[in-house]
Design a protein around this motif. Structure first.
Motif, short mmCIF file in Angstrom:
data_model
loop_
_atom_site.label_atom_id
_atom_site.label_comp_id
_atom_site.label_asym_id
_atom_site.label_seq_id
_atom_site.Cartn_x
_atom_site.Cartn_y
_atom_site.Cartn_z
N THR A 242 0.66 11.03 1.69
CA THR A 242 -0.69 11.17 2.21
C THR A 242 -1.65 10.61 1.20
OG1 THR A 242 -0.05 13.22 3.25
CG2 THR A 242 -2.37 12.89 2.94
N PRO A 243 -2.14 9.39 1.40
CA PRO A 243 -3.03 8.83 0.38
C PRO A 243 -4.28 9.68 0.25
CG PRO A 243 -3.05 7.49 2.37
CD PRO A 243 -1.98 8.50 2.54
N GLY A 244 -4.59 10.07 -0.98
CA GLY A 244 -5.77 10.89 -1.21
C GLY A 244 -7.04 10.11 -0.94
N THR A 245 -6.99 8.82 -1.20
CA THR A 245 -8.12 7.94 -0.91
C THR A 245 -7.55 6.72 -0.21
OG1 THR A 245 -7.79 6.99 -3.07
CG2 THR A 245 -9.52 8.61 -2.88
N SER A 246 -8.40 5.97 0.49
CA SER A 246 -7.86 4.84 1.24
C SER A 246 -7.24 3.79 0.33
CB SER A 246 -8.93 4.22 2.12
OG SER A 246 -10.08 3.97 1.36
N GLU A 247 -7.76 3.67 -0.91
CA GLU A 247 -7.21 2.64 -1.79
C GLU A 247 -5.77 2.96 -2.22
OE1 GLU A 247 -10.42 3.59 -2.31
OE2 GLU A 247 -10.49 4.89 -4.05
N ALA A 248 -5.35 4.21 -2.02
CA ALA A 248 -3.99 4.56 -2.42
C ALA A 248 -3.00 4.39 -1.28
CB ALA A 248 -3.95 6.00 -2.93
N ALA A 249 -3.49 3.93 -0.11
CA ALA A 249 -2.59 3.81 1.04
C ALA A 249 -1.42 2.87 0.74
CB ALA A 249 -3.36 3.35 2.27
N ALA A 250 -1.70 1.81 -0.04
CA ALA A 250 -0.64 0.85 -0.35
C ALA A 250 0.40 1.45 -1.29
CB ALA A 250 -1.24 -0.41 -0.95
N THR A 251 0.02 2.53 -1.95
CA THR A 251 0.95 3.16 -2.90
C THR A 251 2.00 4.00 -2.16
OG1 THR A 251 -0.95 3.32 -4.37
CG2 THR A 251 1.00 4.52 -5.03
N VAL A 252 1.67 4.39 -0.93
CA VAL A 252 2.59 5.24 -0.17
C VAL A 252 3.95 4.56 0.02
CG1 VAL A 252 3.01 6.30 2.09
CG2 VAL A 252 0.75 6.41 1.08
N PHE A 253 3.89 3.25 0.35
CA PHE A 253 5.12 2.56 0.77
C PHE A 253 6.28 2.74 -0.20
CE2 PHE A 253 1.56 -0.14 2.47
CZ PHE A 253 1.58 0.47 3.71
N ASP A 254 6.05 2.40 -1.47
CA ASP A 254 7.14 2.53 -2.44
C ASP A 254 7.13 3.90 -3.11
OD1 ASP A 254 8.62 -0.22 -3.04
OD2 ASP A 254 6.56 -0.61 -2.42
N GLY A 255 5.91 4.41 -3.35
CA GLY A 255 5.79 5.66 -4.10
C GLY A 255 6.50 6.81 -3.42
N HIS A 256 6.26 6.97 -2.13
CA HIS A 256 6.84 8.13 -1.47
C HIS A 256 8.36 7.99 -1.31
CE1 HIS A 256 6.84 11.88 0.56
NE2 HIS A 256 7.42 11.38 1.62
N LYS A 257 8.80 6.73 -1.16
CA LYS A 257 10.27 6.54 -1.06
C LYS A 257 10.93 6.97 -2.37
CE LYS A 257 10.32 3.10 2.53
NZ LYS A 257 9.54 1.86 2.66
N LEU A 258 10.27 6.64 -3.48
CA LEU A 258 10.81 7.06 -4.78
C LEU A 258 10.84 8.59 -4.86
CD1 LEU A 258 9.04 4.50 -7.11
CD2 LEU A 258 11.49 4.89 -7.02
N VAL B 84 4.64 0.26 -6.66
CA VAL B 84 3.63 1.23 -7.07
C VAL B 84 2.69 0.60 -8.10
CG1 VAL B 84 3.26 3.46 -8.18
CG2 VAL B 84 5.17 3.17 -6.62
N ALA B 85 3.30 -0.11 -9.06
CA ALA B 85 2.50 -0.71 -10.13
C ALA B 85 1.52 -1.72 -9.56
CB ALA B 85 3.42 -1.38 -11.15
N ALA B 86 1.98 -2.55 -8.62
CA ALA B 86 1.11 -3.59 -8.07
C ALA B 86 -0.07 -2.96 -7.35
CB ALA B 86 1.90 -4.48 -7.11
N ALA B 87 0.21 -1.98 -6.51
CA ALA B 87 -0.86 -1.38 -5.72
C ALA B 87 -1.87 -0.65 -6.61
CB ALA B 87 -0.27 -0.40 -4.71
N GLU B 88 -1.34 0.12 -7.56
CA GLU B 88 -2.23 0.92 -8.41
C GLU B 88 -3.02 0.07 -9.40
OE1 GLU B 88 -3.29 4.14 -8.47
OE2 GLU B 88 -2.47 3.95 -6.46
N ALA B 89 -2.36 -0.98 -9.94
CA ALA B 89 -3.10 -1.88 -10.83
C ALA B 89 -4.19 -2.56 -10.02
CB ALA B 89 -2.16 -2.91 -11.44
#
Lengths: 524, 335, 159
Positions: A84-100, A309-314
């Protein structure tokens, strides 16, 4: 070039207990705000702005910038922990982050997010400090035509996010475009595509959309999952005890370094996107993620890789410093947060603009120092939060699901205190559930929803200015022509890549079948 | 004995009756007048619900926060600021209309929700159907252009546009801001010689102007002050002078009054439910005036780069109606 | 994607779902074409509905393509497990969420939230009831105070 007196003054302003305390408070609140679905950096900064009325300059900057940085990073925590992305900019982090996370590598993902955020943020701040005026001049070159092509280029780059089934990716993109057309026409402001609902006159906002599709959608899916499997009664005691034990696989320095390519992409994309008014960190994150995926197909980003995760968050944190570029260079706020920081500076007696460097050098230096220091605080405080949240992510689903749903409701509502946003969020929860069950990728939807209206706005603005002359609009400058060529080349290359990918896939399938045949034959 | 005593008693009784009647009459008179007296004295008698029809952090929100900081001193009660954003301010406006006309709910409005309602085929409310106790500010849309062009002054601009051989000029800005020059130019029959290019924010418009993508830009006072050093400030479409803080940078800029044209004064105004009794509207208007005069409040307003233009309850409603008519007249230019 | 299962009901294959979507988008397009605003010409020459119709057409084309492309017989494990009752349950959850929102903001956040949380956790299988109630109360209060700390006022008469 450096005004040492001013720098010294700035150092004495920033390195005080008071400033440090407010910076720490800012980052702490920011990470908390970011981690709650629907609450954005903008909301947080807006809420804290009145507090700065009575503060001194450095402390006010510390609180607001700390909060901004913390919130942009904080979004990733819940993206990884609860999908659940806390902010919209973190939505791209869900894809790999949550799988990990699901593979039990939540801590690793959270640390990657933190280190990538802080690294890219720090470096982009350095870039901002060193070449802000130059960056600002580059940004000015982007008028309606250039922006139009830039948006088209961005959409093309994101072909990579459409997944294996191309038609589904495109369907998702078309849906994003459709939702993006709800609201006021960019030229005449007449409401369109509102299904005769007056409260849609201004369109659908990103926050209820993202919270609905990601958070509510994911929770509805969990509920379906829970209700289709005959569950044993859950006892909370044991699982809750587990929360307070430390553990989990961390991130080694080697792994951190292995993401250098993705972090560089994020840094470049984020810095560029950040300095252009109106794009924002969500575009930064998705673009960086899309490019990283395209550049290194062998890394299989999207299947639960720290590189994703690194790409999205950076990509999202690198927009923080550069957002201030237009504000400092011309006094134009490039984003809502920049506008609020501008207001805070004005309250402190300094009108943002090109003359700031002459008039208030000490304030500018303290701003720069706070920008840099904020990262260090983010690193420390973010780590603590990351561990707590990583544990919360392990809460049993029957407890977690209602909590996230409640947060989604509060988040969607408190974005603008608009009850209709709750309805919109719930509606997109169903859309999200459908997309999940039918495996339609969410990324293209978000991207076209963000970019297509801007592309349309710029195209039509260009046509207005050029009195309907399409050629003059589209080929307005060498930069526009360059970008147009870029679009053509990119489309060509990515279609070639797609074909070759498919050939490899088919040959692999063929080989597998051959192997199966030979195995059968040898068995027989 | 009995009679006189009765008489006496009757007299006494009559006296008592007269006294009581007088007392009652007096009390009634008091009762009739006292509430309105004490009402005026103690108004507002409770917290003032202040609806901001935009999210936290915007211009109107900042006004609300600053005004509420002085509310206790002036009202004797707080201002409870509620952000009800969404749909260009129409959600907040509708929220006020759906609420009670209790005399203690106000909406801090700007032209945005008014325009949004005017754009709608089936608007959720009629923007004319409200009570306007006061204006708290008037924006001053200011046209800015390059220094080295023939249209860097108002006269130059008019002459340039009158010459049909010249290309049309594009003017960027938010829709509210653009209505200013649109109305001035329309009075000279030149509205079709310019292209009004709407932007969602002043910042984006200034960015395009600085990059040379549009010819002119229409901005707020504070942005104009920032641009004044290197750019030509062409015209202020209101009939008002700039605030003191901006007068030095923006000296000599013509305004609608000095040009003999009808001004366009986009207000920031307080709105109340249409059923609110007129005396309460009047009192609220006066209280807002007092609030704006409060030292601490006015100092903070100056700090956020805004200036107070107070129009009291006697004139605000009529002026609002005028602005509404102007907006209706010129909005078709965008469609 | 699971593609080997020959017993997959047609409606749960990509082709089945895509056919349903095609019908839906056809209806949507029909609705759009029946609207006046779609044809309204703007001052730059564009019709008000141009981009909306383009988007709807693109969605239609994508779903038609899905009926015929090489993944047409595939399905997803999620869709295989999905029954009509699940959709109904999802809709019910949404109604409950809205009801929660309405009540919490009109009555009291601190009263309604623990009830909502306890009820939901119980329905999702937390036993015994006391666990559900205790966790509901604790979590409701924690969320309330966390938001208060940030400066967001949730409606409650107690604080």
């Amino acid at each position: 070039m450096i005004d040492f007196d001013a720098l010294q003054q700035a150092i004495s302003m920033v390195f005080t207990f008071n400033t440090m305390l407010w910076l720490a408070i800012g980052v702490t609140i920011g990470v908390g705000v970011g981690a709650m679905p629907g609450l954005t950096a903008t909301t947080g900064v807006a809420l804290m702005l009145p507090l700065t009325f009575t503060m001194d300059q450095a402390a006010a900057l510390g609180l607001l910038i700390g909060l901004y940085k913390g919130a942009i990073y904080g979004g990733s925590i819940s993206a990884i922990s609860f999908a659940t992305p806390g902010t919209s900019e973190a939505a791209a982090t869900v894809f790999d982050g949550h799988k990990l996370m699901r593979r039990g590598k939540g801590k690793k993902a959270l640390l990657t997010a933190l280190y990538a955020s802080v690294t890219a943020d720090f470096l982009s701040d350095v870039i901002t400090i060193l070449i802000a005026p130059m960056l600002a001049l580059v940004a000015l070159q982007f008028g309606p035509s250039e922006r139009f092509w830039l948006m088209v280029l961005a959409v093309c780059l994101l072909g990579a996010l459409s997944g294996a089934h191309f038609a589904k990716g495109m369907l998702s993109a078309a849906l994003g475009l459709f939702i993006g057309t709800v609201g006021a026409d960019p030229v005449s402001s007449i409401p369109r595509n509102t299904f005769d609902l007056w409260w849609l006159a201004d369109g659908v906002h990103l926050i209820p959309l993202v919270v609905g599709i990601f958070a509510m959608g994911a929770m509805l899916e969990k509920i379906v999952e829970l209700s289709s499997v005959k569950q044993k009664a859950q006892r909370l005691g044991g699982t809750l005890k587990g929360l307070f034990s430390m553990g989990g696989e961390g991130l080694s320095f080697r792994e951190y370094l292995s993401c250098w390519k993705e972090m560089s992409i994020g840094l470049g994309v984020g810095t560029f996107v950040g300095m252009l008014p109106g794009l924002g960190s969500t575009v930064g994150a998705f673009l960086s993620y899309g490019i990283a995926k395209q550049v290194s197909p062998h890394k299989k980003i999207g299947t639960g890789k720290i590189e994703g995760v690194a790409a999205a968050e950076a990509g999202n944190n690198a927009t923080v410093g550069p957002t201030l570029v237009p504000l400092l260079a011309f006094g134009i706020p490039g984003s809502a947060v920049a506008a609020l920081l501008g207001a805070a500076l004005m309250l402190q007696g300094a009108t943002p603009g090109p003359r700031m460097f002459e008039l208030y050098p000490a304030l500018i230096y303290s701003l720069f120092l706070v920008l840099l220091l904020g990262n260090i605080f983010n690193l420390g405080i973010g780590r603590i939060f990351a561990f707590v949240y990583a544990k919360l992510g392990e809460l049993p689903a029957p407890l977690l699901v209602p909590i996230v749903m409640l947060m989604a409701v509060i988040g969607a509502y408190s974005y603008e205190n608009n009850p209709y946003d709750v309805l919109i969020m719930l509606f997109f929860g169903v859309v999200g559930l459908f997309m999940r069950t039918f495996r339609i990728p969410e990324a293209p939807l978000i991207i076209t929803f963000l970019l297509a209206p801007q592309a349309e706005e710029n195209l039509r603005r260009g046509l207005l200015i050029n009195e309907g002359d399409w050629f003059a609009t589209l080929m307005n400058s060498p930069l526009a022509i360059g970008l147009a060529i870029g679009v053509v080349l990119l489309t060509y290359i990515s279609s070639r890549l797609r074909i070759s990918e498919r050939m490899i896939e088919m040959s692999e399938e063929q080989m597998a079948e051959d192997e199966k045949d030979s195995a059968n034959r040898s068995n027989g | 004995m009995s009679r006189p005593s009765l008489e006496h008693g009757g007299k006494k009784f009559m006296k008592f009756l007269t006294r009581s009647a007088l007392a009652l009459a007096g009390a009634t008179t008091l009762a009739m007048t006292a509430p309105s007296l004490s009402f005026a004295d103690s108004y507002p008698s409770t917290t003032v619900k202040t609806i901001v029809p935009f999210g936290a952090g915007g211009g109107t929100d900042r006004w609300a926060r600053v005004m509420s900081s002085g509310a206790f001193d002036v009202f004797g009660h707080g201002m409870h600021v509620q952000n009800r954003g969404g749909a260009s301010g129409t959600i907040g406006w509708k929220y006020m209309m759906d609420g009670k006309a209790d005399g203690h709910s106000i909406l801090l409005a700007s032209p945005t929700p008014v325009m949004a309602a005017l754009m709608e085929k089936k608007p959720p409310y009629d923007p004319a159907n409200i009570k306007v106790p006061a204006y708290y500010s008037i924006m001053k849309p200011t046209l800015v252009g390059p220094k080295d062009k023939p249209y860097s002054t108002w006269e130059g601009l008019v002459a340039y546009l009158k010459d049909k051989n010249n290309k049309k000029l594009s003017i960027g800005g938010t829709m509210t801001q653009l209505l200013g020059p649109a109305s001035l130019l329309a009075q000279l029959g030149l509205e079709n010689r310019v292209i009004l290019v709407p932007y969602s924010g002043t910042g984006k418009a200034v960015n395009d102007y600085l990059g040379g993508h549009i010819a002119l830009v229409n901005v707020t006072t504070s942005t104009a002050t920032g641009l004044a050093k290197d750019h030509a400030i062409i015209v202020n479409s209101t009939d008002l002078d700039y605030p003191k803080s901006a007068q030095k940078a923006l000296a000599g800029v013509p305004n609608a009054k000095s040009l003999g044209l009808k001004p366009f004064n986009p207000p920031r105004f307080v709105a109340m439910h249409p059923d609110t009794p007129d005396d309460q509207v009047k009192m609220m208007g006066e209280k807002i005036g007092e609030l704006l005069k409060n030292k601490a409040v006015s100092k903070l307003i100056g700090k956020i780069g805004e200036d107070v233009v107070y129009v009291g309850p006697d004139k605000a409603q009529a002026q609002y109606q005028e602005v509404l008519d102007e907006a209706k007249k010129y909005l078709p230019l965008f469609q | 994607m699971a593609s080997d299962n020959t017993k997959t009901p047609w409606v749960k294959t990509n082709r089945g779902v895509a056919t349903c979507m095609t019908i839906f988008f056809l209806v949507l397009l029909g609705y759009l074409f029946s609207q006046d605003w779609v044809y309204q010409t703007q001052r730059d020459g564009f019709r008000l509905g141009f981009f909306t119709v383009v988007a709807a057409l693109a969605m239609l084309i994508c779903s038609v393509v899905m009926i015929f492309d090489r993944f047409k017989d595939d399905t997803t494990p999620e869709i295989l497990g999905l029954r009509a009752k699940h959709w109904l349950r999802a809709l019910l959850v949404l109604v409950i969420c809205y009801a929660y929102f309405y009540l919490a903001w009109n009555i009291d956040f601190l009263i309604i939230s623990p009830i909502f949380l306890a009820f939901s956790t119980y329905m999702l299988g937390v036993r015994p009831v006391s666990s559900a109630i205790v966790s509901g109360v604790i979590v409701g209060c924690v969320i309330f105070f966390l938001f208060k700390l940030i400066g967001i006022e949730l409606p409650s008469m107690f604080f």
